[in-house]
Design a protein around this motif. Structure first.
Motif, PDB file in Angstrom:
ATOM      1  N   ARG A 194       0.820  -1.218   0.000  1.00 58.75           N
ATOM      2  CA  ARG A 194       0.000   0.000   0.000  1.00 58.75           C
ATOM      3  C   ARG A 194       0.853   1.266   0.000  1.00 58.75           C
ATOM      4  O   ARG A 194       0.504   2.261  -0.638  1.00 58.75           O
ATOM      5  N   VAL A 195       1.949   1.245   0.736  1.00 63.85           N
ATOM      6  CA  VAL A 195       2.719   2.482   0.880  1.00 63.85           C
ATOM      7  C   VAL A 195       3.804   2.627  -0.191  1.00 63.85           C
ATOM      8  O   VAL A 195       4.386   3.714  -0.322  1.00 63.85           O
ATOM      9  N   LEU A 196       4.078   1.559  -0.963  1.00 64.34           N
ATOM     10  CA  LEU A 196       5.155   1.639  -1.948  1.00 64.34           C
ATOM     11  C   LEU A 196       4.732   1.371  -3.393  1.00 64.34           C
ATOM     12  O   LEU A 196       5.418   1.812  -4.315  1.00 64.34           O
ATOM     13  N   LEU A 197       3.641   0.641  -3.589  1.00 71.03           N
ATOM     14  CA  LEU A 197       3.302   0.194  -4.936  1.00 71.03           C
ATOM     15  C   LEU A 197       1.988   0.787  -5.421  1.00 71.03           C
ATOM     16  O   LEU A 197       1.037   0.940  -4.644  1.00 71.03           O
ATOM     17  N   ARG A 198       1.952   1.096  -6.718  1.00 74.33           N
ATOM     18  CA  ARG A 198       0.723   1.505  -7.382  1.00 74.33           C
ATOM     19  C   ARG A 198       0.248   0.359  -8.286  1.00 74.33           C
ATOM     20  O   ARG A 198       1.044  -0.484  -8.680  1.00 74.33           O
ATOM     21  N   PRO A 199      -1.037   0.346  -8.639  1.00 73.79           N
ATOM     22  CA  PRO A 199      -1.500  -0.661  -9.597  1.00 73.79           C
ATOM     23  C   PRO A 199      -0.656  -0.621 -10.871  1.00 73.79           C
ATOM     24  O   PRO A 199      -0.386   0.453 -11.408  1.00 73.79           O
ATOM     25  N   GLY A 200      -0.235  -1.786 -11.319  1.00 73.17           N
ATOM     26  CA  GLY A 200       0.613  -1.860 -12.501  1.00 73.17           C
ATOM     27  C   GLY A 200       2.083  -1.985 -12.184  1.00 73.17           C
ATOM     28  O   GLY A 200       2.871  -2.390 -13.050  1.00 73.17           O
ATOM     29  N   ASP A 201       2.488  -1.636 -10.929  1.00 74.92           N
ATOM     30  CA  ASP A 201       3.876  -1.842 -10.532  1.00 74.92           C
ATOM     31  C   ASP A 201       4.179  -3.336 -10.445  1.00 74.92           C
ATOM     32  O   ASP A 201       3.276  -4.167 -10.357  1.00 74.92           O
ATOM     33  N   VAL A 202       5.460  -3.662 -10.429  1.00 73.36           N
ATOM     34  CA  VAL A 202       5.884  -5.062 -10.441  1.00 73.36           C
ATOM     35  C   VAL A 202       6.433  -5.455  -9.080  1.00 73.36           C
ATOM     36  O   VAL A 202       7.200  -4.704  -8.459  1.00 73.36           O
ATOM     37  N   ALA A 203       6.030  -6.628  -8.607  1.00 73.89           N
ATOM     38  CA  ALA A 203       6.592  -7.235  -7.406  1.00 73.89           C
ATOM     39  C   ALA A 203       7.048  -8.642  -7.768  1.00 73.89           C
ATOM     40  O   ALA A 203       6.445  -9.304  -8.613  1.00 73.89           O
ATOM     41  N   ALA A 204       8.119  -9.098  -7.142  1.00 70.87           N
ATOM     42  CA  ALA A 204       8.666 -10.429  -7.420  1.00 70.87           C
ATOM     43  C   ALA A 204       8.455 -11.324  -6.208  1.00 70.87           C
ATOM     44  O   ALA A 204       8.572 -10.886  -5.062  1.00 70.87           O
ATOM     45  N   VAL A 205       8.150 -12.595  -6.472  1.00 70.95           N
ATOM     46  CA  VAL A 205       7.974 -13.592  -5.411  1.00 70.95           C
ATOM     47  C   VAL A 205       8.726 -14.859  -5.794  1.00 70.95           C
ATOM     48  O   VAL A 205       8.998 -15.108  -6.968  1.00 70.95           O
ATOM     49  N   GLU A 206       9.071 -15.653  -4.788  1.00 72.36           N
ATOM     50  CA  GLU A 206       9.732 -16.930  -5.038  1.00 72.36           C
ATOM     51  C   GLU A 206       8.758 -17.900  -5.704  1.00 72.36           C
ATOM     52  O   GLU A 206       7.562 -17.905  -5.400  1.00 72.36           O
ATOM     53  N   ASP A 207       9.305 -18.739  -6.587  1.00 71.92           N
ATOM     54  CA  ASP A 207       8.490 -19.749  -7.260  1.00 71.92           C
ATOM     55  C   ASP A 207       9.237 -21.077  -7.276  1.00 71.92           C
ATOM     56  O   ASP A 207      10.259 -21.181  -7.962  1.00 71.92           O
ATOM     57  N   PRO A 226       6.793 -14.304 -10.874  1.00 69.15           N
ATOM     58  CA  PRO A 226       7.396 -15.447 -10.183  1.00 69.15           C
ATOM     59  C   PRO A 226       8.853 -15.604 -10.582  1.00 69.15           C
ATOM     60  O   PRO A 226       9.204 -15.513 -11.759  1.00 69.15           O
ATOM     61  N   VAL A 227       9.716 -15.828  -9.592  1.00 75.88           N
ATOM     62  CA  VAL A 227      11.156 -15.955  -9.832  1.00 75.88           C
ATOM     63  C   VAL A 227      11.609 -17.321  -9.339  1.00 75.88           C
ATOM     64  O   VAL A 227      11.298 -17.703  -8.204  1.00 75.88           O
ATOM     65  N   PRO A 228      12.334 -18.074 -10.159  1.00 74.74           N
ATOM     66  CA  PRO A 228      12.731 -19.428  -9.745  1.00 74.74           C
ATOM     67  C   PRO A 228      13.674 -19.427  -8.557  1.00 74.74           C
ATOM     68  O   PRO A 228      14.368 -18.447  -8.273  1.00 74.74           O
ATOM     69  N   VAL A 229      13.698 -20.565  -7.869  1.00 78.62           N
ATOM     70  CA  VAL A 229      14.560 -20.782  -6.706  1.00 78.62           C
ATOM     71  C   VAL A 229      15.484 -21.947  -7.017  1.00 78.62           C
ATOM     72  O   VAL A 229      15.041 -22.984  -7.522  1.00 78.62           O
ATOM     73  N   ASP A 230      16.783 -21.778  -6.737  1.00 81.30           N
ATOM     74  CA  ASP A 230      17.712 -22.896  -6.898  1.00 81.30           C
ATOM     75  C   ASP A 230      18.276 -23.280  -5.530  1.00 81.30           C
ATOM     76  O   ASP A 230      17.748 -22.851  -4.493  1.00 81.30           O
ATOM     77  N   ALA A 231      19.339 -24.050  -5.506  1.00 78.17           N
ATOM     78  CA  ALA A 231      19.873 -24.565  -4.244  1.00 78.17           C
ATOM     79  C   ALA A 231      20.391 -23.469  -3.324  1.00 78.17           C
ATOM     80  O   ALA A 231      20.555 -23.687  -2.116  1.00 78.17           O
TER      81      ALA A 231
END
Length: 468
Positions: A194-207, A226-231
């Motif tokens: 809410r305090v940093l992102l506007r609609p349309g902004d990009v956020a990354a999460v582990e996948d 989604p961002v891949p996870v390795d070892a």
């Protein structure tokens, strides 16, 4: 009035008469200006007392549906606009993005015979007697201040205890002024978004990763990558350059269970600085680490104010408390407190005060030590038994309340058969956004130690009885 009123099977006749007459007026079956039967006549027709019918008429009159005329009777208000019922009316529709949000999970009832849900503590060992005493003490008349509106940032006594706890146990050096009490990781992600992102902004999460933060951000119109996870952890080179927020679980990756390497942590911090992004570090269950000291969190390595550290009491005590916290750079705290105020104002004061007292008198630390011993035993037993299943390869893990194992084949059908047979567990694919990994996730908080062996034996039988 030619409207049938049905009182079959109803207990509250007055309310039933009121509801059915009101519905008939609203949909035009009783027209504006039309007279209603006298109360005595309708009472005889329905075989109820006249008082019951009069009470229903009086309520409709008070709400403006009816009007009485002296010597003439009771009539539907002439100026009332009817709204004919239509099967084509679907009601107000939400924004389209809410169609993609899955429904909340159904309550887990009845409990399965073997419950391998991840992320659930052993609630049979919750300190009920101590908690009852602490809550009762805070409900005395002298504590009336806890029953009014509270501080959106959280009670000062609890924030002070949290700052002490994370400083000692996790080397997170922060003052109570940097702590905000929340309802957990989902709310923290929502507040930061809410305090940093506007609609349309990009956020990354582990996948694969923990689904709720991804869904929270997507529901606000944020584009989630989604961002891949390795070892070694999240693959930093795969994070989109335009991402303004990255949600990670570096100490115990959810659901794979691995720990992010120091090299990868430093790489991620450098990336956040170069791209002016915030890192939301969810340290959700590392109170329960079974080998060595907990790894140094991103927050402790960060010298540039890029990390929001997230903790929760759901895994240590109970998810029903809905108490968690964040530790933020001073530059973000005022906005986060305002966002908390605008969303739900504050966490429950009595529970906050009880938790602060529980921590201050040492009960929290004792409970963690006691449960760490219980969970370590379950972790070792489950790891050993899962390692014996030929269709799985156990992933290394040394913390938390679950272990994961990968497979060369899709195990979705096995998961469904297991649930029908009283064994609840989850497929690794349930946590994926992009490429689905085959495997299983085994939680050991909600299953008693003596039930782990029989539960896995039943799973082995199901796997042997059909193609995994």
């Amino acid at each position: 009035m030619d409207v049938h009123i049905d009182l079959t099977g109803t207990r509250g006749h007055r309310d039933a008469i009121y509801r059915q007459l009101r519905a008939a007026i609203l949909d035009g079956r009783i027209r504006p200006g039309e007279a209603l039967p006298p109360t005595r006549e309708l009472a005889q027709r329905l075989a109820v007392s006249r008082t019951t019918v009069s009470a229903a008429y009086d309520r409709l009159t008070a709400e403006g549906f009816l009007a009485g005329r002296v010597g003439a009777g009771t009539f539907v208000t002439a100026s009332f606009q009817t709204r004919p019922a239509s099967s084509s009316v679907s009601g107000v529709r939400p924004l389209p993005e809410w169609d993609a949000v899955p429904a909340p999970p159904a309550p887990f009832a009845p409990a399965p015979e073997f419950d391998f849900r991840p992320g659930v503590p052993d609630l049979t060992r919750f300190p009920f007697d101590t908690w009852r005493r602490l809550v009762t003490q805070r409900l005395r008349a002298g504590q009336a201040d806890l029953m009014t509106y509270g501080d959106p940032q959280g009670l000062a006594v609890l924030r002070d205890q949290i700052a002490r706890h994370v400083g000692v146990s996790r080397d997170v050096r922060a003052s109570a002024a940097q702590v905000v009490v929340t309802a957990g990781a989902q709310q923290t992600t929502d507040l930061v978004g809410r305090v940093l992102l506007r609609p349309g902004d990009v956020a990354a999460v582990e996948d694969p990763g923990y689904p709720p933060p991804r869904l929270v951000l997507a529901a606000r119109g944020v584009r989630v990558a989604p961002v891949p996870v390795d070892a070694q952890g999240i693959v930093v080179s795969a994070i989109p350059a335009e991402a303004r927020l990255v949600y990670v679980t570096p100490s115990h990756q959810y659901p794979l269970g691995l720990s992010m390497s120091l090299e990868r942590r430093l790489e991620l911090l450098d990336w956040a600085e170069r791209h002016d992004a915030v890192l939301v570090e969810d340290d959700y269950d590392t109170e329960f680490r079974y080998t060595g000291r907990p790894l140094e969190p991103l927050y402790s390595l960060d010298s540039r104010g890029r990390v929001v550290y997230v903790g929760s009491f759901s895994k240590v005590l109970s998810p029903a408390l809905r108490l968690g916290f964040l530790v933020a750079p001073p530059s973000l705290v005022p906005a986060l407190v305002k966002a908390r105020y605008l969303t739900d104002w504050h966490a429950p004061n009595v529970e906050q005060a009880a938790l602060a007292a529980f921590m201050a008198e040492g009960g929290f630390a004792r409970h963690v030590r006691r449960m760490r011993k219980v969970y370590r035993e379950r972790h070792e037993l489950l790891s050993s038994l899962v390692g014996e299943l030929s269709f799985l390869r156990l992933l290394p893990s040394s913390a938390g309340l679950h272990v994961s194992a990968v497979s060369s084949v899709d195990l979705s059908s096995l998961v469904r058969r297991a649930r029908r047979a009283g064994v609840r567990l989850y497929s690794l694919g349930d946590f994926a956004v992009g490429e689905r990994r085959h495997g299983l996730v085994f939680g050991y908080g909600a299953v008693a130690t003596e039930r782990i062996g029989p539960g896995l034996a039943r799973l082995r039988e199901l796997a042997d009885g059909g193609a995994a």
